[in-house]
Structure formats: structure tokens, C-alpha cells
Motif scaffolding. Structure first.
Motif, PDB file in Angstrom:
ATOM      1  N   ASN A  47       0.817  -1.210   0.000  1.00  0.00           N
ATOM      2  CA  ASN A  47       0.000   0.000   0.000  1.00  0.00           C
ATOM      3  C   ASN A  47       0.855   1.265   0.000  1.00  0.00           C
ATOM      4  O   ASN A  47       1.972   1.272   0.527  1.00  0.00           O
ATOM      5  N   PRO A  48       0.324   2.343  -0.578  1.00  0.00           N
ATOM      6  CA  PRO A  48       0.997   3.635  -0.393  1.00  0.00           C
ATOM      7  C   PRO A  48       0.920   4.051   1.071  1.00  0.00           C
ATOM      8  O   PRO A  48       0.160   3.465   1.853  1.00  0.00           O
ATOM      9  N   VAL A  49       1.691   5.036   1.440  1.00  0.00           N
ATOM     10  CA  VAL A  49       1.628   5.576   2.801  1.00  0.00           C
ATOM     11  C   VAL A  49       1.169   7.023   2.734  1.00  0.00           C
ATOM     12  O   VAL A  49       1.411   7.724   1.748  1.00  0.00           O
ATOM     13  N   PRO A  50       0.468   7.478   3.782  1.00  0.00           N
ATOM     14  CA  PRO A  50       0.029   8.880   3.778  1.00  0.00           C
ATOM     15  C   PRO A  50       1.150   9.814   4.218  1.00  0.00           C
ATOM     16  O   PRO A  50       1.852   9.541   5.188  1.00  0.00           O
ATOM     17  N   VAL A  51       1.315  10.889   3.484  1.00  0.00           N
ATOM     18  CA  VAL A  51       2.180  11.982   3.926  1.00  0.00           C
ATOM     19  C   VAL A  51       1.252  13.142   4.275  1.00  0.00           C
ATOM     20  O   VAL A  51       0.478  13.600   3.434  1.00  0.00           O
TER      21      VAL A  51
END
Length: 311
Positions: free
Chosen positions: A277-281
Motif C-alpha cells: 500500500n501507499p503511505v500517507p504523507v
């Protein structure tokens, strides 16, 4: 503008499924989802999901992606693979040469690491530290010393010749334990004060006073993810969220705040493995349209360098 970076290990953008995702039942800053709207951020904050894989085969790992964040370089691409745990020789070389802390210091900027470590641990790794007047909390047997490895974060600051904080700093209100409140450290027999997340946020900004770049890391969420421990995950995420919210709420006008992770994990407790999964910035501060262009975790470090004119 100075920059504060709060790093949390192992938190990705997953499905809003309370059965496997501890963030799904919470209104956390990091409760951001791939299949549903996420938490509306305070202070006009922005959330940008970024890639963790770099197009490199395999699952993203901590050593290589933390190196990417702390250098602004696509570490997995450069070494042609993902490296778990602690940096290997190629990653150590990359940190020694391209550490964003080193580049900041070379450009005349200042940087500090808010985390505090036991002095014997830093001494065993031969890492430069601040002075400690308290007797050593423990000693490492020689065989254990040989097995110790430095993290990407400690190597990034070592490359910039920035002394690391000890537990004396935590006790003096000039540093934080990695668990924020001190409870985890106390359970391990270390003598540290216990603080609320809000008190920890106050200390964070005290540490950051006069600094161009201030870094803090928290890794208990990743440990809970590997253990598939829902309760431990909630404890870690609840504590980090309270701390992060307090940091954002008390942000000085001359500071930008970034919150990021290195790879997914705790958002899917159906597996012990890291996710793709992508990660939140998350970003909090004055308008910064360039944040919307972030594409990978390496762009976090690159953006810090750009903001502080140290590219």
C-alpha cells in the motif's frame, strides 16, 4: 521556515475494514483509506498518498525506505532491492554520503533528533552522543555488542556530526523516548519520566527551538503489525495520534510539519508482512502546493532539502 518531521514506522493507506485495520475504527490523522474518505485534517492539513515500492520487485522494507526518506534518494532503486531492519553496507554508504542531515549542516542549517537513547547503546554502536552524567543504565555483553546495528535515523544524524540524545535528556525534558509517554521504556526497566502525549508535544517544540530541522521517530505500530496484535496497535496509534495532534495544534507560525511512514503494515493485520500500500504523507503549515506533487517516500526528504535551500 523551519521543518519538523514526525516519522511513524509501518502505517499505510489500507481498506476501511475494522476487522483488520485498527485505523478504521478511529478518527486519527492517519486514518486515511483507499476505499473510503479519510479523516478530515485540522489546520487545513493536506494528505498525499505516496508510493513505497519504487517499482522494485518485492515488499518495501524499513532500512531501504527510511534511507530514502533520510537522503531524498530512491534507495531501493540505487541498491536494486529492499533491505529490512537495519541498513546494509550500500545503504550505510548512501547515508554517509547523502544524508539530508549532513547536507543541511553543510549548507549552514541546523538539525536535531528529538529521540533519546540509553547511553550504553549509543556507546556500543560508537555513535556520537550528548554528555550524560548518569551512571550507565546497563551494560552489553561483548557478544551482544557485536550483534547491535545502527538504524537509518541514527546513521543519518551521525553523518551530519549531530550528537544524539541520551536518557539524561529525556529526564531533563530535553528529549523524548521513542514511545512518546515513557511507559514502554519504563516497562523495560529504564528510568525515564512518564508524560502525556500533550506534554511530549511541548517538549518536542522545546527541542525544536532554534533548529531548522527536527526529527522524531516512532516504531511501535510496525512492531504491533508484525505481531498482528490489535490491542498493541491501538495503543501505539492512539498515543502517536494524540502526540501528533498536539504538535500540530501548537505549531509555531514559522514551522512546517510533515508526518510520514516508510511502508504499510499495521493497516492490514490479516498478515504479518509489510504491504504494498501507499503511505500517507500529511502536511501542516503555510500553503505549499508542491506537496501535491510528492510521489514516493524519497520525495519527503527531497522536499525538506528544498524548503531549507540545501538541495
Amino acid at each position: 521556515m523551519r521543518v519538523a518531521l514526525l516519522f511513524i514506522d509501518g502505517v499505510g493507506v489500507g481498506r476501511k475494514d475494522p476487522a483488520v485495520n485498527p485505523l478504521a475504527g478511529r478518527v486519527h490523522l492517519l486514518s486515511q483509506f483507499a476505499d473510503a474518505p479519510g479523516t478530515l485534517l485540522p489546520e487545513e492539513g493536506r494528505c498525499v498518498p505516496v508510493d513505497t515500492t519504487f517499482g522494485v520487485e518485492g515488499r518495501p522494507q524499513s532500512a531501504s525506505n527510511q534511507t530514502a526518506i533520510l537522503t531524498g534518494e530512491p534507495a531501493p532503486v540505487l541498491i536494486q532491492g529492499h533491505v529490512l531492519g537495519y541498513p546494509n553496507a550500500p545503504l550505510r554508504d548512501l547515508l554517509a554520503e547523502r544524508s539530508l542531515v549532513k547536507r543541511l549542516m553543510t549548507s549552514g542549517r541546523t538539525a536535531t533528533f528529538a529521540n533519546s537513547y540509553p547511553a550504553p547503546y549509543l556507546d556500543a554502536l560508537k555513535l556520537r552522543r550528548r554528555e550524560s552524567t548518569t551512571p550507565p543504565e546497563f551494560t552489553f555483553p561483548p557478544a551482544m555488542q557485536r550483534r547491535l546495528k545502527p538504524s537509518a535515523s541514527t546513521l543519518a544524524f551521525a553523518a551530519g556530526q549531530v550528537p544524539l540524545r541520551t536518557l539524561d535528556d529525556a529526564r531533563a525534558g530535553q528529549g523524548l523516548t521513542h514511545d512518546i509517554t515513557g511507559a514502554h521504556a519504563m516497562n523495560r526497566g529504564l528510568s525515564v519520566p512518564q508524560r502525556t502525549p500533550e506534554e511530549a508535544a511541548e517538549i518536542f517544540w522545546r527541542v525544536a527551538e532554534g533548529m531548522d530541522f527536527t526529527f522524531f521517530e516512532h516504531y511501535l505500530a510496525d512492531e504491533a503489525g508484525h505481531a498482528r496484535d490489535f490491542e498493541a496497535a491501538l495503543r501505539a496509534l492512539d498515543t502517536f495520534d494524540a502526540f501528533a495532534r498536539a504538535v500540530v495544534a501548537t505549531r509555531p507560525e514559522d514551522a512546517r510539519v510533515l508526518i510520514c511512514s516508510d511502508h504499510g503494515n499495521v493497516e492490514d493485520l490479516s498478515t504479518r508482512s509489510h504491504t504494498l500500500n501507499p503511505v500517507p504523507v500529511l502536511y501542516f503549515g503555510p500553503p505549499a502546493p508542491e506537496v501535491e506533487a510528492l510521489a514516493t517516500v524519497a520525495d519527503v526528504g527531497r522536499t525538506v532539502l528544498r524548503w531549507l535551500n540545501a538541495e
